[in-house]
Design a protein around this motif. Structure first.
Motif, short mmCIF file in Angstrom:
data_model
loop_
_atom_site.label_atom_id
_atom_site.label_comp_id
_atom_site.label_asym_id
_atom_site.label_seq_id
_atom_site.Cartn_x
_atom_site.Cartn_y
_atom_site.Cartn_z
N VAL A 28 0.82 -1.22 0.00
CA VAL A 28 0.00 0.00 0.00
C VAL A 28 0.84 1.26 0.00
CG1 VAL A 28 -1.95 -1.14 1.14
CG2 VAL A 28 -0.17 -0.02 2.53
N GLY A 29 2.16 1.13 -0.05
CA GLY A 29 3.03 2.30 -0.09
C GLY A 29 3.01 3.06 1.23
N PHE A 30 2.87 4.38 1.12
CA PHE A 30 2.90 5.24 2.30
C PHE A 30 1.50 5.56 2.82
CE2 PHE A 30 6.92 6.04 0.16
CZ PHE A 30 7.81 5.93 1.21
N ALA A 31 0.53 4.73 2.47
CA ALA A 31 -0.85 4.99 2.92
C ALA A 31 -0.96 4.89 4.44
CB ALA A 31 -1.81 4.01 2.26
N ASN A 32 -0.26 3.93 5.04
CA ASN A 32 -0.30 3.81 6.50
C ASN A 32 0.30 5.03 7.18
OD1 ASN A 32 -1.50 1.24 6.56
ND2 ASN A 32 0.48 0.22 6.27
N TYR A 33 1.37 5.57 6.63
CA TYR A 33 1.99 6.76 7.21
C TYR A 33 1.08 7.97 7.07
CZ TYR A 33 6.35 4.13 7.58
OH TYR A 33 7.30 3.20 7.93
N TYR A 73 0.42 -1.16 20.46
CA TYR A 73 0.00 -2.49 20.92
C TYR A 73 -1.49 -2.71 20.66
CZ TYR A 73 -1.15 -6.30 24.13
OH TYR A 73 -1.63 -7.46 24.67
N ASP A 74 -2.30 -1.73 20.98
CA ASP A 74 -3.74 -1.86 20.79
C ASP A 74 -4.10 -2.02 19.32
OD1 ASP A 74 -4.15 -1.66 23.51
OD2 ASP A 74 -4.55 0.50 23.46
N VAL A 75 -3.48 -1.22 18.47
CA VAL A 75 -3.79 -1.28 17.05
C VAL A 75 -3.30 -2.59 16.43
CG1 VAL A 75 -3.28 -0.25 14.80
CG2 VAL A 75 -3.84 1.21 16.73
N GLY A 76 -2.11 -3.03 16.83
CA GLY A 76 -1.54 -4.21 16.21
C GLY A 76 -2.11 -5.52 16.70
N PHE A 77 -2.33 -5.65 18.03
CA PHE A 77 -2.72 -6.94 18.59
C PHE A 77 -4.18 -7.00 19.01
CE2 PHE A 77 1.85 -6.70 19.15
CZ PHE A 77 2.26 -7.92 18.64
N SER A 78 -4.81 -5.85 19.20
CA SER A 78 -6.25 -5.85 19.47
C SER A 78 -7.04 -5.53 18.21
CB SER A 78 -6.59 -4.82 20.57
OG SER A 78 -5.94 -5.16 21.78
N GLY A 79 -6.51 -4.62 17.39
CA GLY A 79 -7.17 -4.30 16.13
C GLY A 79 -6.68 -5.12 14.95
N TYR A 80 -5.65 -5.95 15.16
CA TYR A 80 -5.10 -6.86 14.15
C TYR A 80 -4.47 -6.15 12.95
CZ TYR A 80 -8.05 -10.12 16.74
OH TYR A 80 -8.63 -10.85 17.74
N ARG A 81 -4.20 -4.86 13.03
CA ARG A 81 -3.63 -4.11 11.91
C ARG A 81 -2.12 -3.97 12.11
NH1 ARG A 81 -6.54 1.33 10.62
NH2 ARG A 81 -5.23 1.02 8.75
N GLY A 97 0.30 -3.82 9.84
CA GLY A 97 0.92 -2.86 8.94
C GLY A 97 0.80 -1.44 9.45
N TYR A 98 -0.40 -1.06 9.90
CA TYR A 98 -0.59 0.29 10.41
C TYR A 98 0.15 0.48 11.73
CZ TYR A 98 -2.95 4.49 12.06
OH TYR A 98 -3.21 5.75 12.52
N ALA A 99 0.16 -0.53 12.59
CA ALA A 99 0.90 -0.45 13.85
C ALA A 99 2.39 -0.28 13.58
CB ALA A 99 0.64 -1.69 14.69
N SER A 100 2.92 -0.96 12.56
CA SER A 100 4.33 -0.80 12.22
C SER A 100 4.62 0.62 11.75
CB SER A 100 4.72 -1.80 11.13
OG SER A 100 4.53 -3.13 11.57
N ALA A 101 3.72 1.20 10.97
CA ALA A 101 3.92 2.57 10.50
C ALA A 101 3.94 3.54 11.67
CB ALA A 101 2.82 2.95 9.50
N VAL A 102 3.01 3.38 12.62
CA VAL A 102 2.99 4.27 13.79
C VAL A 102 4.26 4.11 14.61
CG1 VAL A 102 1.76 4.80 15.92
CG2 VAL A 102 0.47 4.26 13.86
#
Length: 317
Positions: free
Chosen positions: A79-84, A279-287, A289-294
């Motif tokens: 998705v490129g820089f969409a997460n950022y 942590y909440d976004v990556g392991f509770s929201g399952y995202r 890629g977005y958690a890595s960008a943050v």
């Protein structure tokens, strides 16, 4: 059969000419190459672990931040820089970053000043040196779960020691962990009590390494204790203060454990740091890629703050 050398000495036919290269230099080169090879063998286990557990996770996390990787989906697309772009426009990211910076500000200053005061107190020659050192450093040895359990009981609204002390003074009870205006200050107080012992040891070691001649000369010239402290002792502790300050800022920016156990970011997100949001976004929201960008946005912020600190202190020196 013999031949005649230019000097007139007889040299047997078939004898190879003597080597012009010094033998000692060849031996030194051989030993140097062997030493380098042995050094690489000793370093190789560390390099393998370093690449596996640091370099590769950093590279893989950077790639993951450019995808829509998720724990709920197997397929991943670029998705490129969409997460950022989403991270920079996410108000929760900025609020959690604000909480992290606020915690850093209110915890770093007392962690430096209190540690310095404790080290000066012990270095002054109080009786029972071992007891003072043990009392100041012992909390740092406790695991985070034990520390949070102790302070949870202290902060209990009805039976906690803090509110009982306020009651004896005729004051109203405080919601130490439930009031948005007080919760972060309560966590900062816990953190100071828990981790100030490490900074105390650094300052104490620095004080014990200072030469006593300057202080004795100033005392003979009539300088009082406060003047010697301000004009002689503290300037000599400048480098230690710089080191303690930099270490403490980096440690406070990475706060997570005690906040997650005590409040889980509450009340109403007033104590949620950026790492808990990741942590909440990556392991509770399952995202993932977005958690890595943050997390990489936060990593860039830490790098900028570290470089700014280094430049500031170098200019001061």
């Amino acid at each position: 059969m013999t031949t005649t050398a230019p000097t007139g000495a007889a040299v047997p036919t078939g004898t190879p000419p003597p080597s012009t290269a010094p033998r000692g230099r060849l031996r030194l080169r051989d030993k140097g190459a062997t030493g380098r090879n042995n050094g690489l063998l000793f370093v190789l286990p560390f390099l393998v672990l370093f690449v596996l557990f640091l370099v590769w996770p950093v590279v893989h996390g950077l790639w993951m931040s450019l995808t829509d990787s998720s724990l709920a989906l197997r397929d991943t697309s670029f998705v490129g820089f969409a997460n950022y772009a989403e991270a920079f426009g996410d108000p929760d990211v900025w609020s959690s970053l604000g909480n992290t910076v606020f915690f850093t500000l209110i915890s770093c200053v007392p962690l430096v000043l209190v540690a310095l005061a404790m080290a000066l107190l012990v270095h002054s020659g109080l009786a029972g040196q071992w007891a003072w050192r043990l009392a100041f450093f012992a909390p740092y040895l406790l695991p985070v779960t034990v520390v949070t359990l102790i302070w949870t009981w202290l902060y209990q609204p009805d039976i906690g020691f803090a509110n009982q002390l306020l009651g004896t003074l005729g004051l109203e009870p405080v919601g130490w962990l439930s009031d948005e205006a007080v919760a972060m200050w309560s966590i900062a107080a816990l953190t100071v009590w828990w981790t100030v012992g490490f900074n105390f040891l650094l300052y104490l070691a620095a004080l014990q390494g200072l030469p006593e001649t300057l202080d004795e000369a100033a005392a003979l010239d009539g300088a009082g204790a406060w003047r010697r402290l301000w004009s002689i002792t503290l300037p000599q502790l400048r480098r230690t203060t710089v080191m303690v300050g930099m270490l403490q800022v980096l440690a406070s920016l990475k706060v997570f454990d005690q906040i997650y156990i005590l409040t889980k970011g509450g009340p109403n997100g007033s104590t949620r740091p950026i790492l808990e949001y990741v942590y909440d976004v990556g392991f509770s929201g399952y995202r993932l890629g977005y958690a890595s960008a943050v997390s990489y946005v936060f990593f860039a912020l830490v790098i900028v703050i570290s470089l700014a600190q280094l430049r500031f202190f170098r200019q001061e020196d």
